[in-house]
Design an enzyme around this catalytic site. Structure first.
Site, PDB file in Angstrom:
ATOM      1  N   LYS A 166     -10.500  -0.796  10.448  1.00 42.78           N
ATOM      2  CA  LYS A 166     -10.627  -2.006   9.627  1.00 42.78           C
ATOM      3  C   LYS A 166     -10.908  -3.223  10.511  1.00 42.78           C
ATOM      4  CE  LYS A 166      -7.426  -0.128   6.216  1.00 42.78           C
ATOM      5  NZ  LYS A 166      -8.188   0.216   5.038  1.00 42.78           N
TER       6      LYS A 166
ATOM      7  N   CYS B 170      -4.697   2.252  -3.842  1.00 43.11           N
ATOM      8  CA  CYS B 170      -3.467   2.783  -3.213  1.00 43.11           C
ATOM      9  C   CYS B 170      -2.311   1.797  -3.347  1.00 43.11           C
ATOM     10  CB  CYS B 170      -3.686   3.126  -1.735  1.00 43.11           C
ATOM     11  SG  CYS B 170      -4.872   4.425  -1.481  1.00 43.11           S
TER      12      CYS B 170
ATOM     13  N   ASP C 255       3.038  -4.192   8.056  1.00 44.75           N
ATOM     14  CA  ASP C 255       1.816  -3.411   7.865  1.00 44.75           C
ATOM     15  C   ASP C 255       0.648  -4.400   8.010  1.00 44.75           C
ATOM     16  OD1 ASP C 255      -0.474  -2.305   6.829  1.00 44.75           O
ATOM     17  OD2 ASP C 255       0.456  -1.556   4.991  1.00 44.75           O
TER      18      ASP C 255
ATOM     19  N   HIS D   3       0.869  -1.174   0.000  1.00 39.76           N
ATOM     20  CA  HIS D   3       0.000   0.000   0.000  1.00 39.76           C
ATOM     21  C   HIS D   3       0.910   1.230   0.000  1.00 39.76           C
ATOM     22  CE1 HIS D   3      -2.800   2.962   1.772  1.00 39.76           C
ATOM     23  NE2 HIS D   3      -3.783   2.152   1.429  1.00 39.76           N
TER      24      HIS D   3
ATOM     25  N   GLN E 281      -4.627  -4.964   6.927  1.00 42.16           N
ATOM     26  CA  GLN E 281      -5.640  -5.892   6.411  1.00 42.16           C
ATOM     27  C   GLN E 281      -5.627  -7.234   7.119  1.00 42.16           C
ATOM     28  OE1 GLN E 281      -7.993  -5.129   4.386  1.00 42.16           O
ATOM     29  NE2 GLN E 281      -7.233  -3.134   3.729  1.00 42.16           N
TER      30      GLN E 281
HETATM   31  N1  PMP Z   1      -1.858  -0.584   4.534  1.00 40.45           N
HETATM   32  C1  PMP Z   1      -2.809  -1.334   3.990  1.00 40.45           C
HETATM   33  C2  PMP Z   1      -2.463  -2.709   3.514  1.00 40.45           C
HETATM   34  C3  PMP Z   1      -4.108  -0.847   3.880  1.00 40.45           C
HETATM   35  O1  PMP Z   1      -5.055  -1.602   3.329  1.00 40.45           O
HETATM   36  C4  PMP Z   1      -4.401   0.450   4.365  1.00 40.45           C
HETATM   37  C5  PMP Z   1      -5.790   1.041   4.246  1.00 40.45           C
HETATM   38  N2  PMP Z   1      -6.379   0.886   2.992  1.00 40.45           N
HETATM   39  C6  PMP Z   1      -3.375   1.184   4.931  1.00 40.45           C
HETATM   40  C7  PMP Z   1      -2.120   0.641   5.017  1.00 40.45           C
HETATM   41  C8  PMP Z   1      -3.609   2.548   5.488  1.00 40.45           C
HETATM   42  O2  PMP Z   1      -4.485   2.494   6.553  1.00 40.45           O
HETATM   43  P1  PMP Z   1      -5.099   3.823   7.171  1.00 40.45           P
HETATM   44  O3  PMP Z   1      -5.678   4.581   6.005  1.00 40.45           O
HETATM   45  O4  PMP Z   1      -6.141   3.344   8.113  1.00 40.45           O
HETATM   46  O5  PMP Z   1      -3.996   4.554   7.824  1.00 40.45           O
END
Ligand code: PMP
Length: 403
Positions: free
Chosen positions: A224, A362, A198, A121, A201
């Site tokens: 999430k 993203c 990270d 991401h 998910q």
């Molecule tokens: N890493 C991953 C794998 C994600 O799916 C996301 C959210 N889509 C993020 C980081 C960022 O999370 P947040 O927007 O809650 O900071």
């Protein structure tokens, strides 16, 4: 009595109708819906014991402080962190990774490398680019295979004596790939490299035990995980956190301040400048409690079966092309249609009350590696049911008639 698997009723929003249709919510990878218990906990804080935390000598402040620290302990227990002080409350995964990158920057210099993957991401790419720009270190990205998995041969080729940090997603938000993070962490540890996972998910879908994984940092977001937005956690190894400089300066993170110099507070407060998101943390704790009361194993098995069913059916629909075939996957089904743009397709599904996400998710470098502009992504959570799969497949067939 055993809790039923039909937990949809715990989530008031799921009863909504969208465009005159019952809602099929398949966008939980973006954010999950919230159970009544979480909504109530936040409301209860504001109605009964709203006050700023720490430092105060009155009942409301004591109650708010106790609730915040209680939430921290619950979050620590959820991911197997040995001590609550290893949990830093952040705005979410993004801030957690940025915090780690900012505080680590001084340890990096020319000749050092940060190893990520092409699957990350943007939140697990850009903070490391910033670290590299500031320190002169180099950013390396391990290749992803056409099936959407980390190319392990390439990972091991790129992991070397110059690697000072490995930062990898536990689960891909774009494809649902469950990465073999335990093996990657082991390999990084053997090289003496730091590791950040990270977990945005992952935490909802797999059991995470940071102590067993042996990672140095683990970042995730409450929203999430059935909790509120604007709050998350960064787990860090205690001795490492102790040795890092603070992230932001301000109230709460200090021990003593004079105009000339400041000494810093103990963990985790050293990294929590300013008034924290108290309501968010309390909601986060309530989400952890909610999860703890669920038959998670059975719900996860059902969720995995729903994902397999969705894939099996969608594969049979002419004009649908699946994206990514990872051997281990959770929650996410990504696909393309031959005849139109993912965004138009998402709108056609929305008209039928089916909420999916379309675009690059993203993860632009991953899309580039796969040679596609984006995907249509249906992501499942514990509250989805067989009806949602039926509605998705029927909705896709119907939408295809219009494109
Ligand atoms: N890493 C991953 C794998 C994600 O799916 C996301 C959210 N889509 C993020 C980081 C960022 O999370 P947040 O927007 O809650 O900071």
């Amino acid at each position: 009595m055993a809790r039923s698997l039909d937990i949809g009723g715990d989530f008031p929003l799921l009863a909504r109708r969208i465009n005159g249709q019952p809602l099929t919510y398949l966008d939980s990878a973006a954010t999950t819906q919230k159970p009544q218990a979480v909504i109530d906990a936040i409301r209860d804080y504001y109605e009964r014991y709203n006050a700023n935390v720490h430092r105060a000598a009155h009942v409301l402040a004591d109650e708010a402080t106790a609730a915040l620290e209680d939430a921290r302990a619950k979050v620590a227990a959820l991911i197997g962190a040995g001590e609550a002080r290893q949990i830093i409350f952040t705005r979410g995964t993004t801030e957690g990774i940025n915090l780690a990158a900012a505080c680590l920057t001084d340890r990096f210099g020319p000749g050092d490398e940060v190893l990520i993957t092409e699957m990350e991401h943007h939140s697990n790419i850009v903070p490391w680019q910033l670290l590299c720009q500031r320190s002169g270190a180099a950013l390396m990205a391990c290749r992803v295979t056409p099936t959407g998995e980390i190319d392990l041969e390439d990972f091991h080729a790129k992991l070397g004596r110059h690697t000072k940090l490995v930062a990898v997603g536990h689960v891909s938000n774009a494809l649902g790939t469950l990465n073999p993070v335990a093996d990657l962490i082991d390999a990084a540890n053997r090289q003496g490299a730091l590791t950040l996972i990270d977990g945005a998910q992952a935490v909802q879908h797999v059991d995470v035990d940071v102590a067993r994984l042996g990672c140095d940092f683990y970042a995730f977001s409450a929203h999430k995980l059935f909790g509120p937005t604007g709050i998350g956690a960064l787990y860090g190894r205690a001795d490492l956190l102790e040795s890092l400089p603070p992230y932001q300066g301000g109230g709460e993170m200090i021990e003593h301040v004079s105009i000339e110099r400041t000494t810093y507070n103990k963990l985790p407060y050293k990294f929590e400048a300013g008034t924290p998101n108290i309501a968010g943390a309390i909601g986060f704790g309530a989400a952890v409690d909610y999860l703890g009361g669920l038959p998670r194993e059975a719900l996860r098995d059902r969720e995995a079966a729903l994902v397999s069913e969705a894939i099996r059916h969608l594969k049979q629909v002419p004009g649908v092309r699946m994206v990514g075939e990872p051997s281990e996957r959770v929650s996410v089904v990504s696909f393309l249609i031959d005849t139109g743009h993912p965004h138009d397709f998402g709108t056609l599904l929305d008209q039928q009350g089916i909420a999916v996400r379309t675009g690059h998710h993203c993860a632009m470098p991953l899309m580039e590696r796969l040679g596609i502009p984006g995907t249509i992504r249906a992501s499942f959570a514990l509250y989805n049911s067989a009806t949602d799969v039926e509605r998705l497949v029927a909705g896709v067939e119907k939408a295809l008639e219009f494109l």
